[in-house]
Motif scaffolding. Structure first.
Motif, short mmCIF file in Angstrom:
data_model
loop_
_atom_site.label_atom_id
_atom_site.label_comp_id
_atom_site.label_asym_id
_atom_site.label_seq_id
_atom_site.Cartn_x
_atom_site.Cartn_y
_atom_site.Cartn_z
N LEU A 177 42.05 65.91 -0.78
CA LEU A 177 42.50 64.56 -0.44
C LEU A 177 41.40 63.53 -0.67
N ILE A 178 40.19 63.89 -0.30
CA ILE A 178 39.06 62.98 -0.49
C ILE A 178 38.81 62.75 -1.97
N LEU A 179 38.82 63.82 -2.76
CA LEU A 179 38.57 63.68 -4.19
C LEU A 179 39.66 62.92 -4.91
N LEU A 180 40.88 63.00 -4.41
CA LEU A 180 42.00 62.30 -5.05
C LEU A 180 42.18 60.86 -4.54
N SER A 181 41.40 60.47 -3.54
CA SER A 181 41.54 59.12 -2.98
C SER A 181 41.37 58.00 -4.00
N PRO A 182 40.53 58.15 -5.06
CA PRO A 182 40.41 57.06 -6.04
C PRO A 182 41.70 56.71 -6.76
N ILE A 183 42.71 57.60 -6.69
CA ILE A 183 44.00 57.28 -7.30
C ILE A 183 44.57 56.00 -6.69
N LEU A 184 44.19 55.71 -5.45
CA LEU A 184 44.65 54.48 -4.79
C LEU A 184 44.25 53.24 -5.59
N LEU A 185 43.09 53.32 -6.27
CA LEU A 185 42.66 52.18 -7.09
C LEU A 185 43.59 51.96 -8.27
N VAL A 186 44.10 53.05 -8.83
CA VAL A 186 45.03 52.94 -9.96
C VAL A 186 46.37 52.39 -9.50
N VAL A 187 46.87 52.92 -8.39
CA VAL A 187 48.16 52.47 -7.85
C VAL A 187 48.10 51.01 -7.43
N ALA A 188 47.07 50.66 -6.67
CA ALA A 188 46.92 49.27 -6.21
C ALA A 188 46.73 48.33 -7.39
N GLY A 189 45.95 48.76 -8.39
CA GLY A 189 45.72 47.94 -9.57
C GLY A 189 47.01 47.69 -10.34
N ALA A 190 47.83 48.73 -10.48
CA ALA A 190 49.10 48.59 -11.20
C ALA A 190 50.02 47.60 -10.48
N LEU A 191 50.11 47.73 -9.15
CA LEU A 191 50.94 46.82 -8.38
C LEU A 191 50.41 45.39 -8.44
N ARG A 192 49.10 45.28 -8.36
CA ARG A 192 48.46 43.95 -8.40
C ARG A 192 48.75 43.25 -9.72
#
Length: 274
Positions: free
Chosen positions: A111-126
């Motif tokens: 979960l910790i290693l996959l947390s940077p995926i949040l940057l991709v998801v948030a960036g796409a939505l933004r």
């Protein structure tokens, strides 16, 4: 032929250079050893330059198009979403002393290693919201994705940062070398080894991209100091910090930008109430 369907306008060529540079950043982040991860960061900064250039040229030549707007978002998602996420993924592995990511790892580590995926998801939505939101012409609602990318891309640079090469502070450092250098080295070690700092930063910047918090852009509203006071002070402070501390200052400059935006908003609300 309808000009809006033209692929290779001058702004679009710069946008494609942004995309190419961001792709290089992703490749380097995956392939290079941790001590050379800073090369991926450099390509993210090159993408930032091309992202600024395509917008500047588009405004200068008045060559706006729907293709250009959407192409810019697609390029930004790679350069400022995927590339920083891969960089932080690799930095998390190093900080956690994990050589290979596998499904056999403890689920908390996964979960910790996959947390940077949040940057991709948030960036796409933004980016998707920015493309359809007419309010964001002279300011941003939420943190712009390049600002988030600059923060994360600056972190690997700390691994090659040498406090002994601070030009402006060199004479002062000679007078008190131990305390100052020790503090800088301690900060470097803390940032490079504390994986929880990365996780918290990822969550913070993902949220900052999505909330509707007004943030000033660096497009000046004329030359009036009163109308652009936050921009002027921020730019002067950013230049001074970078001149003194060099790449060490970059992540703090991004944080200062966020604080200045919040302060500017509070100041405007206070003035309106008066």
């Amino acid at each position: 032929m309808d000009k809006k369907l033209t692929y290779f306008t001058l702004p679009n060529l710069f946008t494609l250079m942004n995309l190419v540079s961001g792709s290089f950043a992703v490749f380097y982040a995956f392939e290079l050893s941790p001590e050379k991860l800073y090369l991926a960061s450099i390509f993210v900064f090159i993408s930032v330059f091309f992202d600024f250039l395509d917008g500047f040229v588009a405004r200068l030549t008045k060559s706006f198009s729907e293709i250009g707007k959407n192409l810019d978002s697609l390029a930004d998602l790679v350069s400022f979403g995927v590339a920083p996420a891969v960089i932080i993924f690799q930095m998390l592995k190093t900080a956690m002393e994990i050589k290979v990511f596998t499904a056999d790892l403890p689920y908390t580590d996964i979960l910790i290693l996959l947390s940077p995926i949040l940057l991709v998801v948030a960036g796409a939505l933004r980016l998707a919201k920015f493309n359809v939101d007419d309010r964001q012409k002279n300011y941003f609602l939420g943190l712009a994705i390049p600002a988030s990318a600059v923060f994360f891309a600056s972190l690997p640079l700390l691994d090659v940062y040498d406090p002994y090469k601070l030009i402006i502070l060199k004479d002062w450092m000679d007078a008190v070398p131990f305390k100052f250098v020790l503090a800088i080295i301690g900060l470097q070690v803390y940032i490079l080894t504390n994986f929880w700092l990365y996780v918290i930063s990822v969550m913070f910047f993902a949220v900052m991209q999505l909330i509707e918090l007004p943030m000033f852009s660096l497009k000046f509203d004329g030359l009036s100091f009163k109308k652009n006071i936050a921009r002027y002070i921020f730019i002067i402070l950013a230049i001074l910090l970078f001149a003194i501390f060099q790449c060490l200052a970059i992540p703090f400059i991004v944080i200062i930008y966020i604080l200045f935006s919040v302060g500017d908003d509070i100041g405007k609300l206070f003035i309106k109430k008066k």
